[in-house]
Design a protein around this motif. Structure first.
Motif, mmCIF file in Angstrom:
data_model
loop_
_atom_site.group_PDB
_atom_site.id
_atom_site.type_symbol
_atom_site.label_atom_id
_atom_site.label_comp_id
_atom_site.label_asym_id
_atom_site.label_seq_id
_atom_site.Cartn_x
_atom_site.Cartn_y
_atom_site.Cartn_z
ATOM 1 N N GLU A 38 0.824 -1.211 0.000
ATOM 2 C CA GLU A 38 0.000 0.000 0.000
ATOM 3 C C GLU A 38 0.855 1.258 0.000
ATOM 4 N N PRO A 43 -1.186 4.572 -5.121
ATOM 5 C CA PRO A 43 -1.660 5.484 -6.176
ATOM 6 C C PRO A 43 -1.728 4.839 -7.562
ATOM 7 N N LEU A 44 -0.934 3.781 -7.786
ATOM 8 C CA LEU A 44 -0.850 3.164 -9.110
ATOM 9 C C LEU A 44 -1.794 1.984 -9.303
ATOM 10 N N ARG A 239 5.089 7.818 -6.796
ATOM 11 C CA ARG A 239 3.939 8.705 -6.614
ATOM 12 C C ARG A 239 3.652 9.551 -7.854
ATOM 13 N N VAL A 241 2.228 9.470 -10.568
ATOM 14 C CA VAL A 241 1.224 8.759 -11.364
ATOM 15 C C VAL A 241 1.020 9.450 -12.705
ATOM 16 N N ASP A 242 1.100 10.779 -12.715
ATOM 17 C CA ASP A 242 0.863 11.538 -13.939
ATOM 18 C C ASP A 242 1.841 11.179 -15.049
#
Length: 253
Positions: A38, A43-44, A239, A241-242
């Motif tokens: 986690e 986030p992914l 983190r 993700v973008d």
């Protein structure tokens, strides 16, 4: 996001925790040191689970997997992943790992290449001298902007104390993991030249490993690709993700 399944595999003397999400080609996620599934990949996972059978693993001594009397090395961690694939009846899988997990990915592609479809090491290195040397006098002050924040360290402790079968051992285990790769020699040019799995090397531009070392990795691993994430520290890489999700969609797709 809640997992579809959770379970334990008894492999190599470990009671190894894993969980799965989604359906599709298998994609194994390997977290960073002192982290959990986690903490490294939350986030992914929702987006990845739309296209893959995501298999999150909590390595020896981490999360819900208790520690055992065995050194935590990339050789041992990779052997545990192979044994888990056997347990799940999976011949080969995509693998992605961050930091310690990236080292496990590199061991998998050099020593167990037949079990890997495509590989994504995040914030990894193939040489000890490719990393910032925090043993140098004044290194912690000089490289303070690269280090985990107080919030990062607090999250590590919270996750360990919440999930570990031995929550009282956080400080002891943290001290061990801080020195567990002392003397690590990396992988030889010959080992890396023999890699057959397609590999996407991902690095933050303010990571522990230098950008020059990331470029060296690209040179040494045949046919590999390199993605350097701007404005990104070591802890920040998974983190992003973008930037990561479009790259993963292209590379793994």
């Amino acid at each position: 996001m809640e997992p579809d399944t959770t379970g334990y595999a008894d492999v190599n003397g470990l009671h190894l925790y894993y969980e799965t999400y989604g359906e599709g080609p298998p994609l194994v996620l390997l977290h960073a040191g002192m982290m959990t599934i986690e903490a490294s990949f939350a986030p992914l996972i929702p987006a990845l689970a739309q296209r893959f059978r995501v298999i999150g693993v909590e390595a020896q001594g981490h999360g819900r997997t208790a520690n055992i009397d065995r050194p935590i090395t990339y050789v041992n961690l990779a052997a545990d992943v192979v044994a888990l694939l056997d347990h799940l009846g999976i011949d080969a899988a995509h693998v992605m790992g961050h930091s310690t997990g990236a080292g496990t990915v590199l061991e998998l592609i050099t020593a167990h290449g037949d079990r890997v479809l495509r590989a994504v090491p995040l914030s990894g290195s193939v040489r000890a001298d490719g990393m910032v040397d925090f043993s140098e006098p004044g290194a912690f002050e000089r490289y303070a902007d690269k280090l985990p924040t107080e919030a990062d360290l607090a999250a590590m402790r919270e996750g360990y104390e919440r999930l570990s079968p031995h929550p009282e051992r956080f400080d002891e285990f943290f001290a061990y993991m801080s020195t567990s790769d002392a003397g690590f020699a990396g992988w030889t040019d010959e080992q890396l030249a023999g890699v057959t799995a397609s590999t996407l090397i991902v690095q933050g531009d303010n990571d522990f490993a230098t950008n020059e070392h990331a470029a060296l990795m690209k040179t040494l691993i045949p046919g590999s690709q390199l993605l350097i994430l701007p404005g990104t520290t070591h802890m920040g890489v998974p983190r992003r993700v973008d930037l990561l999700l479009p790259a993963l969609e292209s590379f793994l797709g």
